[in-house]
Design an enzyme around this catalytic site. Structure first.
Site, PDB file in Angstrom:
ATOM      1  N   GLU A   1       5.757  -3.455   1.061  1.00 24.50           N
ATOM      2  CA  GLU A   1       5.864  -3.087  -0.351  1.00 24.50           C
ATOM      3  C   GLU A   1       5.019  -1.826  -0.508  1.00 24.50           C
ATOM      4  OE1 GLU A   1       4.746  -2.830  -4.172  1.00 24.50           O
ATOM      5  OE2 GLU A   1       4.075  -4.909  -3.930  1.00 24.50           O
TER       6      GLU A   1
ATOM      7  N   GLY B   1       2.446   2.356   5.498  1.00 31.67           N
ATOM      8  CA  GLY B   1       3.606   1.638   6.037  1.00 31.67           C
ATOM      9  C   GLY B   1       4.213   2.360   7.229  1.00 31.67           C
TER      10      GLY B   1
ATOM     11  N   GLY C   1       0.836  -1.199   0.000  1.00 29.44           N
ATOM     12  CA  GLY C   1       0.000   0.000   0.000  1.00 29.44           C
ATOM     13  C   GLY C   1       0.864   1.240   0.000  1.00 29.44           C
ATOM     14  N   SER C   2       0.309   2.325   0.522  1.00 27.80           N
ATOM     15  CA  SER C   2       1.031   3.592   0.450  1.00 27.80           C
ATOM     16  C   SER C   2       2.147   3.646   1.495  1.00 27.80           C
ATOM     17  CB  SER C   2       0.064   4.746   0.698  1.00 27.80           C
ATOM     18  OG  SER C   2      -0.422   4.656   2.020  1.00 27.80           O
TER      19      SER C   2
ATOM     20  N   CYS D   1       2.077  -0.104  -8.526  1.00 30.39           N
ATOM     21  CA  CYS D   1       3.207   0.461  -7.765  1.00 30.39           C
ATOM     22  C   CYS D   1       4.391   0.612  -8.682  1.00 30.39           C
ATOM     23  CB  CYS D   1       3.688  -0.412  -6.623  1.00 30.39           C
ATOM     24  SG  CYS D   1       2.576  -1.485  -5.924  1.00 30.39           S
TER      25      CYS D   1
HETATM   26  C1  UN1 Z   1       1.977  -3.754  -7.603  1.00 35.31           C
HETATM   27  O1  UN1 Z   1       1.661  -2.833  -8.333  1.00 35.31           O
HETATM   28  O2  UN1 Z   1       1.746  -3.749  -6.358  1.00 35.31           O
HETATM   29  O3  UN1 Z   1       5.664  -5.820 -11.807  1.00 35.31           O
HETATM   30  C2  UN1 Z   1       2.607  -5.027  -8.067  1.00 35.31           C
HETATM   31  C3  UN1 Z   1       4.450  -5.585 -11.945  1.00 35.31           C
HETATM   32  C4  UN1 Z   1       3.468  -6.597 -11.431  1.00 35.31           C
HETATM   33  C5  UN1 Z   1       3.273  -6.440  -9.968  1.00 35.31           C
HETATM   34  C6  UN1 Z   1       2.913  -5.054  -9.518  1.00 35.31           C
HETATM   35  N1  UN1 Z   1       3.960  -7.918 -11.739  1.00 35.31           N
HETATM   36  O4  UN1 Z   1       4.044  -4.577 -12.508  1.00 35.31           O
END
Ligand code: UN1
Length: 499
Positions: free
Chosen positions: A252, A235, A230-231, A286
């Site tokens: 993450e 975290g 998440g953000s 992300c």
């Molecule tokens: C995410 O956005 O939390 O590498 C994970 C990627 C994907 C996973 C993204 N396999 O863009």
């Protein structure tokens, strides 16, 4: 969108999702697709107790037998790939190809975890003492809580789940409040695997709720590991709570991913990679590309090619096979995107294209936008912050070292890439003096990682690693064992003690 039919294909009773306090809307048209009950504090407490009991059983199962359970789960996923992929699309708004890709990512991870279940190796270490042997063992850790985000509603859970199960740890899952139905579907599919394997109950549990539920899991010492996606803000709230009880956190968090396009780059390839990374999942990964540093010699050319590619992007319902850009998750995401574009203009940025709301007449409750391309005079505070929307900031550079410094000059450290055909540039970028991110790619965009590598990032991204490589170690505890098979008791470091 026939949610009931999809739910019954996936083994859940969609008709029962009608009276709860939590309303789930599809970002495709804003329609309500489910009403679910949030879990109470007492329910969470019971789930933690049940997970602890399940752990005491599961840790006695040999790891390859745990792998067999994950193999059966992978089979369920294969059989239900279409239905689960479609549910992902309906609940989080990503296009069909990406919804299916997520389920494939789960299947790949299951396969990886099955192999791993026979490879949870420890080292044998040479002892400094005669007739002694040292070795290490990896043991199951305990209950794991997974907190996942709306944008990868099933794959990121599966990265954690499949590894945790082969490592011997039951999982309590708190999915995003925006995507609980896919979580219940995954849980139901796993229950089928449990039944075929005759495995202990409660290896998987789903709790529905928001930040207070996350805080309860973070504070509970019976949760050995919290894996949270998440953000960075989330975290920052969670990590100190876990640390205060010496629990383990695998984080993450935010990314602010960049690409450097050098003057030797294959521009045609770069354009395709940029478009996929910046506008795929409507800029809500992300790993989405948010900052583009282009050598001054090719900047005008690349910008004009990009503007052409952006102009022809099919935007619309993610259920239509031809769509490449689906909706933003909700009105807040749209408001944040608009605010960022206003700030960019105030900071001297030039909107090259995009940034407009479309389809508002036909779908007033949904938020579709044209992805934005913004030239910026410098890396402002706005550019250094992550906006979860399809905005790509473009900056020029002259010296590669300066571009690398700009790329690293943000608090996040998830993913990065360079486009170049010059070996020296490529090697510099992936060297210790190059990208400071957890992922550094050459001639590939920053998103779309395979499961075989360890996934995660440095700095404010949280430092966690999930998925492939040796990420499994986070889900186990290591014991170092020293055996003495002599009739003496020699001490390490040559110490004599009362002899
Ligand atoms: C995410 O956005 O939390 O590498 C994970 C990627 C994907 C996973 C993204 N396999 O863009």
């Amino acid at each position: 969108m026939d949610i009931q039919a999809l739910c019954s294909k996936l083994g859940i009773d969609g008709a029962s999702f009608a009276t709860g306090d939590l309303q789930v809307h599809s970002p495709i048209d804003g329609s309500r697709i489910a009403s679910l009950y949030s879990s109470t504090q007492a329910e969470a407490e019971r789930a933690i107790e049940r997970a602890e009991r399940a752990f005491f059983e599961l840790r006695n199962w040999p790891a390859p037998k745990r792998g067999e359970l994950v193999r059966l789960f992978g089979q369920e996923l294969r059989q239900h790939k279409q239905a689960l992929g479609e549910l992902v699309t309906i609940e989080c708004g990503k296009i069909r190809q990406e919804g299916l890709g997520e389920v494939q990512e789960m299947i790949d991870l299951c396969d990886f975890a099955v192999g791993l279940s026979r490879q949870l190796y420890g080292l044998t270490i040479a002892s400094e003492r005669p007739d002694h042997r040292m070795m290490e063992q990896w043991h199951p850790l305990g209950s794991v809580a997974v907190i996942s985000a709306f944008n990868f509603p099933v794959a990121v859970w599966a990265w954690n789940f499949a590894l945790a199960i082969v490592c011997g740890d039951p999982v309590i899952w708190k999915p995003s409040e925006r995507t609980p139905v896919t979580a219940l579907a995954c849980h139901a599919l796993f229950q089928r695997a449990i039944a075929s394997a005759n495995a202990p109950e409660h290896l998987s549990q789903v709790l529905i709720g928001g930040a207070s539920l996350g805080a309860q899991l973070a504070a509970d010492p019976r949760i050995a590991l919290i894996s949270a996606t998440g953000s960075t803000r989330m975290g920052r709230a969670l990590a100190p709570v876990v640390a205060a009880r010496f629990g383990r956190a695998l984080l993450e968090l935010g990314g602010n991913n960049a690409m450097i396009v050098t003057k030797s780059a294959d521009l045609a390839l770069a354009v395709r990679a940029i478009v996929f990374s910046a506008v795929g999942t409507a800029g809500q990964r992300c790993t989405s590309l948010r900052r583009l540093f282009v050598h001054d010699a090719v900047r005008a050319e690349l910008l004009s090619r990009l503007a052409g590619a952006y102009a022809s992007l099919p935007i619309g319902s993610p259920l239509d096979a031809s769509t490449l850009v689906g909706p933003l998750i909700d009105a807040h995401a749209f408001a944040a995107m608009q605010a960022a574009l206003r700030t960019a203009a105030a900071d001297g940025g030039t909107l090259e294209c995009g940034g407009e709301r479309v389809l508002a007449g036909a779908r007033p409750e949904a938020f579709y936008v044209t992805p934005a391309l913004v030239s910026m005079p410098q890396q402002t505070e706005l550019v250094r912050s992550e906006t979860f929307a399809p905005i790509l900031y473009v900056l020029g550079y002259h010296e590669l070292e300066a571009a690398i410094a700009l790329q690293n000059g943000v608090e996040q450290g998830l993913s990065s890439s360079i486009f170049t055909t010059d070996m020296r540039e490529a090697e510099l970028f992936v060297s210790a003096r190059g990208s400071d991110c957890g992922i550094a790619n050459v001639n590939i965009g920053p998103s779309g990682a395979e499961i075989g590598g360890a996934f995660g990032g440095e700095k404010a991204t949280g430092g966690g690693r999930e998925s492939g490589s040796d990420a499994w170690r986070s889900y186990m505890r290591r014991a170092t064992n020293t055996f003495n098979y002599s009739s003496q008791l020699p001490l390490a470091q040559g110490i004599t003690f009362g002899e």
